[in-house]
Scaffold this active site. Structure first.
Site, mmCIF file in Angstrom:
data_model
loop_
_atom_site.group_PDB
_atom_site.id
_atom_site.type_symbol
_atom_site.label_atom_id
_atom_site.label_comp_id
_atom_site.label_asym_id
_atom_site.label_seq_id
_atom_site.Cartn_x
_atom_site.Cartn_y
_atom_site.Cartn_z
ATOM 1 N N GLY A 26 2.011 7.688 -5.888
ATOM 2 C CA GLY A 26 1.218 8.074 -4.721
ATOM 3 C C GLY A 26 0.359 6.935 -4.214
ATOM 4 O O GLY A 26 -0.729 7.152 -3.682
ATOM 5 N N LYS B 215 10.895 -3.619 3.503
ATOM 6 C CA LYS B 215 11.578 -3.161 2.290
ATOM 7 C C LYS B 215 12.239 -1.835 2.605
ATOM 8 O O LYS B 215 11.562 -0.846 2.911
ATOM 9 C CB LYS B 215 10.561 -3.008 1.172
ATOM 10 C CG LYS B 215 11.165 -2.590 -0.146
ATOM 11 C CD LYS B 215 10.129 -2.672 -1.250
ATOM 12 C CE LYS B 215 10.691 -2.265 -2.585
ATOM 13 N NZ LYS B 215 9.642 -2.311 -3.625
ATOM 14 N N GLY C 40 1.435 -1.990 -3.827
ATOM 15 C CA GLY C 40 1.255 -1.617 -2.433
ATOM 16 C C GLY C 40 -0.217 -1.426 -2.066
ATOM 17 O O GLY C 40 -0.963 -0.783 -2.791
ATOM 18 N N ASN D 99 2.222 -6.435 -0.427
ATOM 19 C CA ASN D 99 3.040 -5.284 -0.030
ATOM 20 C C ASN D 99 2.121 -4.283 0.653
ATOM 21 O O ASN D 99 1.102 -3.884 0.087
ATOM 22 C CB ASN D 99 3.682 -4.682 -1.291
ATOM 23 C CG ASN D 99 4.463 -3.416 -1.021
ATOM 24 O OD1 ASN D 99 3.890 -2.380 -0.670
ATOM 25 N ND2 ASN D 99 5.772 -3.476 -1.182
ATOM 26 N N CYS E 154 8.288 4.420 1.685
ATOM 27 C CA CYS E 154 7.548 5.238 0.732
ATOM 28 C C CYS E 154 7.639 6.699 1.138
ATOM 29 O O CYS E 154 7.357 7.046 2.279
ATOM 30 C CB CYS E 154 6.100 4.799 0.668
ATOM 31 S SG CYS E 154 5.249 5.572 -0.696
ATOM 32 N N ASN F 231 9.230 7.913 -10.560
ATOM 33 C CA ASN F 231 7.788 7.756 -10.429
ATOM 34 C C ASN F 231 7.296 8.365 -9.134
ATOM 35 O O ASN F 231 7.987 8.363 -8.117
ATOM 36 C CB ASN F 231 7.379 6.277 -10.544
ATOM 37 C CG ASN F 231 7.399 5.573 -9.200
ATOM 38 O OD1 ASN F 231 6.472 5.716 -8.390
ATOM 39 N ND2 ASN F 231 8.455 4.821 -8.944
HETATM 40 C C1 LIG Z 1 5.986 2.746 -11.178
HETATM 41 C C2 LIG Z 1 6.523 2.190 -9.910
HETATM 42 C C3 LIG Z 1 5.666 1.968 -8.837
HETATM 43 C C4 LIG Z 1 6.150 1.444 -7.635
HETATM 44 N N1 LIG Z 1 5.292 1.194 -6.598
HETATM 45 C C5 LIG Z 1 5.755 0.607 -5.447
HETATM 46 C C6 LIG Z 1 4.869 0.249 -4.393
HETATM 47 O O1 LIG Z 1 3.654 0.427 -4.474
HETATM 48 N N2 LIG Z 1 5.398 -0.311 -3.261
HETATM 49 C C7 LIG Z 1 6.746 -0.547 -3.135
HETATM 50 O O2 LIG Z 1 7.179 -1.057 -2.098
HETATM 51 N N3 LIG Z 1 7.602 -0.232 -4.131
HETATM 52 C C8 LIG Z 1 7.140 0.327 -5.280
HETATM 53 N N4 LIG Z 1 8.022 0.638 -6.310
HETATM 54 C C9 LIG Z 1 9.461 0.355 -6.137
HETATM 55 C C10 LIG Z 1 9.845 -0.963 -6.811
HETATM 56 O O3 LIG Z 1 9.172 -2.046 -6.215
HETATM 57 C C11 LIG Z 1 11.353 -1.201 -6.720
HETATM 58 O O4 LIG Z 1 11.750 -1.230 -5.374
HETATM 59 C C12 LIG Z 1 12.160 -0.135 -7.430
HETATM 60 O O5 LIG Z 1 11.523 0.241 -8.624
HETATM 61 C C13 LIG Z 1 13.595 -0.570 -7.744
HETATM 62 O O6 LIG Z 1 13.622 -1.677 -8.608
HETATM 63 P P1 LIG Z 1 13.808 -1.529 -10.218
HETATM 64 O O7 LIG Z 1 14.975 -0.622 -10.421
HETATM 65 O O8 LIG Z 1 14.052 -2.927 -10.681
HETATM 66 O O9 LIG Z 1 12.551 -0.958 -10.734
HETATM 67 C C14 LIG Z 1 7.533 1.163 -7.514
HETATM 68 C C15 LIG Z 1 8.392 1.391 -8.601
HETATM 69 C C16 LIG Z 1 7.911 1.903 -9.791
HETATM 70 C C17 LIG Z 1 8.870 2.124 -10.931
#
Ligand SMILES: Cc1cc2nc3c(=O)[nH]c(=O)nc-3n(C[C@H](O)[C@H](O)[C@H](O)COP(=O)(O)O)c2cc1C
Ligand SMILES: Cc1cc2nc3c(=O)[nH]c(=O)nc-3n(C[C@H](O)[C@H](O)[C@H](O)COP(=O)(O)OP(=O)(O)OC[C@H]3O[C@@H](n4cnc5c(N)ncnc54)[C@H](O)[C@@H]3O)c2cc1C
Ligand SMILES: Cc1cc2nc3c(=O)[nH]c(=O)nc-3n(C[C@H](O)[C@H](O)[C@H](O)COP(=O)(O)OP(=O)(O)OC[C@H]3O[C@@H](n4cnc5c(N)ncnc54)[C@H](O)[C@@H]3O)c2cc1C
Ligand SMILES: Cc1cc2nc3c(=O)[nH]c(=O)nc-3n(C[C@H](O)[C@H](O)[C@H](O)COP(=O)(O)O)c2cc1C
Ligand code: FES
Ligand code: FES
Lengths: 267, 318, 318, 267
Positions: free
Chosen positions: B86, B179, B60, B113, B144, B83
């Protein structure tokens, strides 16, 4: 470059209660790994525990292509790992992280390890010795029975001193007291330290007071191990102020003085 | 497998179509990586041919650099993790100046993103990224937990979602993919609002809001108290939302949440997702994306499916 | 342990107070079993002294008998399970006539769990159960995915929740505990509505709505398509909701969702729950409730806590 | 009464590819268990897989206090189970469910097993024999290599006939064809059957056509195994209509004719 290997476990034993040595064949990782780097181990195929667990490289046998890690059972993952039979493949990713540097100008260096924190210091001590740098290991544990790494230093003929919290062996007290004492009576050009944060904080203070350079190795909760998730942040100083550094990829080894501790970081 | 078998298989594979169109974004295959779980792609280069992925959705990005939250930022949970990073990132200028050119030179399909504190910030980010070569589309992180306006999160109020999407659309010619947050009573209402605002496709889901307590310290584990739950634990919820939205809103969907293997990926495609994202699974197995692309091909061969698009929505009611 | 050690320990245990007051319900200890996961208690008698539990919350009861949903009704998911039982139960008359007397004669603390299709049905159920000896309180299942009115579930609309609780309260002198759905944007708004309607305490959470797809058959696994996700997978979400509501609403909370062991139970108590319920964990280990009661006692001894009430909310912001 | 035992695994072997025999010491369960009952096994301490897995009791050694199960690897849980080493404790809950009844008036009975469905028929055949009831086992598999239970019936001297889908051994065809044939040429007073639902449905039809009583053993997804969760429902006939019965506690053994199949139950 890092890789993932299906590493055959060839040795696995409990050294002292709850402390294990685990050796496995991972030729690509063994070839590349430097002291201070770590491997990220997938302990089971199950989704619980889900994440890999990071362990420092304790020793390497470059000829055999094997790596040894030294770990303490503290939770679910290490408990499961301790039940891993030999002759089975282990999913190992590595080498990861920044290694210790070799202070070629130094004459004598101190290696300070608290508890399982001696893990990365064994391989380091061997490399330093091979570079002709005198090393003295200072290691601490709660009690004599947990001074598990001794045998390795004995094996490699690395001089070491010990401290125990209960005085059952060596100096009674913290390993940082041992360090303070030694800094008064012996020459030290560079310090390497690994252990609990509170110990590393004190080591940092002692080193900075005496203007000795050095490096410390941090731990932290990790997910990716490669700098992608930003999960393993630790506060460090920058020119202008402070920022979060990734322990996995910018560390785990940091210069003494670079890292900011609890007092600033935690609530 | 004999040599001839291998040859036939190779030939068969060459004829399989894995390409999908996600609201105007042409992806080589439906397997992408989720924002925040794959850095800027480079971190995983030792393990994955990142140009071979359907897309890399990068971490992001905000207008200004962000320092992120104090530690601990993550903690494992049963079949999942929390997580609270931030949104640490170097800001949009560094992204455009440093990361984007490097990704472009590698031939990576990049989805940016974006996140902001106000609607205006989103719009400015969109404008700033518009026309930057090498971006296939914009993902709007409106889910977020940090981003609030008027006490409510953008992502949980249909009216705001519609406005936000419209504001971003007005600033960019790129496909826009909001999203969505799963922390809502009715995901279809939010999805419909995004559609009405002009979204080209939808990504769902972001993380579920959760927490953990350190029993010894008697306080929350995460410095931020709350964090986002991801990983296989949330897969049933994610799949349900994809399935619901696919029936109610005429937009292609990027499905994600807990996908760990080929079968999970197939579940999402069958639930109506046109493409999928791998997040937490990258941490568990850094080569998982490559394996899932291969796994989809094997599945298609076994089931005699020439075009991956033929199984999209296969489990939806007729 | 030496004999004297054992004696001291036994003595110490005797002095520990595990009793809690949950909105007027006096529970011997904070460990109860969740509705629908423990039948009517008898099923677990080979494994557990059911009279020793804080309470047995029995299977959801409706006015008329319900047949329930077709099979498959359950499926395992990572660290969790989905269920779509469809409130199968023999109806309130059989409950009062057969099960309740048997539970009463065993000295079990019983909390009845009620569900209906309309607000009126809930009120009638409450009236029917009022004055029945052996019931400690009423849990209102307003979060069951089957129960709808005006297209919206009762449990997701604050206005309806308030009305519903008030309607039930007017028909009974028993403590009333609405059980909240986690499938909402703002759990505190629902909790506040229940409070305003006159609830004596709150139970949270019920299951998250999820689904699974059978890739081979290309259709949902559950005959009902959607099901409720329970088990350790949802613990972080449940804990977060308890922690949020404990800060916003002045009612005691029954915390549940994925509790598998003593540490999990302690997390919920520290998050502000006055009592906890064990659901899915009973399936995994039929003796888990007894073990958690013992585990709480051990924890109290180790940490020199004489009264369990002293750790309730210990992790909340001061 | 059922209990939970930490049962030491004393034997574990792959009989034919993917089919395993697992024997463990569980004296309380062994003492009580009747033919047709099952045990619910917690395969690992991990939370994934989370739920126990049900297995019929294949054989019992009441003297030794041991129980044998016979299982096929079909998914995550059975895969993990197949890796279980001997001399380790297994978390076993049982005995659970209703047993087969012993048709004391019967002269000769048929035991029909499809695939791994022969599991509950071995112990049953021993008990029937000890009651002086003649038994004939009809067992089917896709191919000769998977006729895994044969050795047990041979061991106990129980007469059996086989069918295979590919004709590699015995009758070429379904075990229900074998049953139809046998019903024409031999006397049968009672039928016991266990296997896939489609097989049980055909067995039911054949038995009812000829007015032969009997019992079938069903499978289904289970969570609690004790009748508490209502997860394992199967449609059965009642006087007035139909209702869902709990396979775990009202079954897994049901009277022939009582159970309603797919056609009525599924979408
Ligand atoms: C460590 C971490 C950091 C993330 N950072 C972002 C982010 O910056 N922007 C965002 O839209 N989603 C972020 N997400 C969400 C993921 O893109 C995803 O939507 C979410 O983890 C669910 O998918 P998963 O179960 O396959 O991990 C983050 C997820 C994790 C685990
Ligand atoms: C770079 C690096 C190198 C390491 N090298 C070694 C080593 O050589 N030998 C060794 O024994 N340990 C080492 N550790 C720590 C080791 O990774 C953890 O002990 C292990 O992950 C715990 O897993 P678990 O499942 O047993 O514990 P969990 O059940 O996950 O947790 C048990 C306890 O450990 C804490 N914990 C969990 N993960 C970590 C972590 N990554 N860092 C610090 N605390 C944690 C938890 O908060 C909890 O208090 C290293 C950690 C890092 C980051
Ligand atoms: C009363 C009873 C007795 C049984 N006895 C035996 C036995 O003696 N030997 C034996 O090999 N198997 C037996 N089974 C079936 C056995 O329980 C399942 O094969 C096992 O639970 C699958 O676990 P898994 O984790 O390997 O498969 P999963 O990964 O859970 O699933 C793999 C496949 O099996 C299906 N499946 C999962 N659980 C069940 C279930 N309970 N019933 C039917 N299908 C299921 C899934 O839908 C999927 O298709 C019995 C089942 C019951 C209910
Ligand atoms: C099989 C099953 C049946 C359930 N039936 C009911 C019910 O009848 N009424 C109700 O209020 N909750 C019901 N629940 C929800 C549980 O009481 C509980 O809220 C949920 O499972 C979360 O707790 P757990 O994760 O500890 O299982 C059921 C849950 C399961 C798994
Ligand atoms: S563990 Fe992911 S950035 Fe360090
Ligand atoms: S498995 Fe729970 S009722 Fe049968």
């Amino acid at each position: 470059m890092s890789s993932v290997e299906k590493a055959l476990v060839i040795r696995h034993r409990e050294v002292v209660p709850d402390y294990y040595e685990l050796e496995f064949i991972a030729p690509e990782i063994a070839l590349e790994v430097l002291p201070g780097q770590f491997v990220n181990i997938r302990i089971s195929d199950s989704l619980d525990p889900l994440l890999r667990r990071p362990f420092s490289v304790y020793d390497v046998d470059k000829k055999l292509g094997s790596i040894t890690v030294f770990y303490k059972v503290v939770g679910k993952g290490t408990k499961l790992l301790s039940q891993m039979p030999i002759q089975k493949p282990l999913d190992v990713m590595g080498p990861l992280g920044r290694s210790f540097s070799i202070p070629t100008e130094a004459d004598q260096v101190f290696l300070v390890g608290g508890g399982v924190g001696i893990a990365p210091l064994v391989y380091l001590s061997r490399v330093l010795s091979s570079e002709g740098i005198k090393t003295k290991v200072l290691m601490g544990a709660s009690t004599a029975g947990f001074l598990a790494g001794k045998s390795m230093f004995e094996k490699f003929g690395v001089p070491f001193l010990v401290s125990t919290d209960d005085g059952s062996e060596g100096l009674k007290g913290r390993v940082t007291q041992l360090l303070a004492e030694q800094l008064l009576i012996d020459k030290c050009d560079y310090i390497f330290a690994c252990g609990p944060e509170s110990m590393l904080e004190t080591v940092t203070e002692l080193a900075m007071e005496q203007n000795i350079k050095g490096e410390i190795s941090l731990e932290g909760h990790m997910a990716c191990g490669v700098g992608a998730c930003l999960g393993c942040a630790h506060l460090v100083k920058t020119g202008e102020g402070q920022r979060y550094a990734k322990i996995c990829s910018e560390g785990p080894v940091f210069k003494i003085g670079e890292v900011l501790f609890h007092s600033q970081d935690e609530r | 497998m004999s040599v001839t078998d291998k040859k036939t298989r190779k030939k068969a594979r060459a004829q399989l179509n894995l390409q999908v169109n996600l609201g105007g974004m042409q992806l080589k295959n439906p397997v992408t990586v989720a924002s925040g779980t794959f850095g800027y792609g480079f971190e995983y280069e030792p393990f994955v041919d990142i140009a071979g992925l359907g897309a890399v959705i990068v971490k992001g990005t905000t207008l200004e650099p962000r320092m992120g939250n104090p530690s601990p930022r993550i903690i494992e949970t049963p079949a999942g993790m929390l997580n609270a990073i931030g949104l640490e990132n170097p800001g949009v200028d560094v992204f455009i100046g440093e990361y984007l050119p490097a990704l472009r030179s590698r031939g990576v399909t990049v989805i940016a993103n974006i996140a902001g504190n106000t609607m205006e910030e989103y719009a400015r980010l969109a404008a700033r990224l518009d026309g930057q070569p090498g971006i296939a589309g914009l993902e709007l992180n409106i889910s977020c937990p940090n981003v609030k306006q008027g006490g409510l999160q953008f992502g949980t109020d249909p009216v705001m979602v519609k406005e936000m999407v419209a504001a971003v659309k007005s600033q960019t010619s790129l496909p826009v993919m909001p999203k969505l947050s799963p922390n809502v009573t009715d995901i279809t209402a939010i999805a419909r609002a995004a559609y009405e605002g002009g979204a080209d496709c939808l990504a769902l889901i972001n993380t579920l809001m959760g927490m953990a307590i350190d029993v010894d310290k008697r306080r929350p584990v995460l410095a931020n108290t709350f964090g986002g739950l991801s990983g296989p634990a949330i897969k049933p919820v994610a799949l349900r939302m994809v399935y619901q939205v696919a029936q109610e809103v005429p937009l292609p969907i990027m499905g994600l949440g807990g996908i760990m293997n080929t079968r999970d990926a197939l579940e999402f495609l069958m639930a109506g997702a046109t493409a999928i994202s791998i997040g937490t699974a990258n941490f568990v197995d850094p080569m998982i994306t490559t394996q899932i692309i291969a796994g989809l091909q094997e599945y298609m061969e076994e089931c005699h499916i020439a075009d991956i698009n033929d199984i999209i929505g296969a489990a939806l009611p007729q």
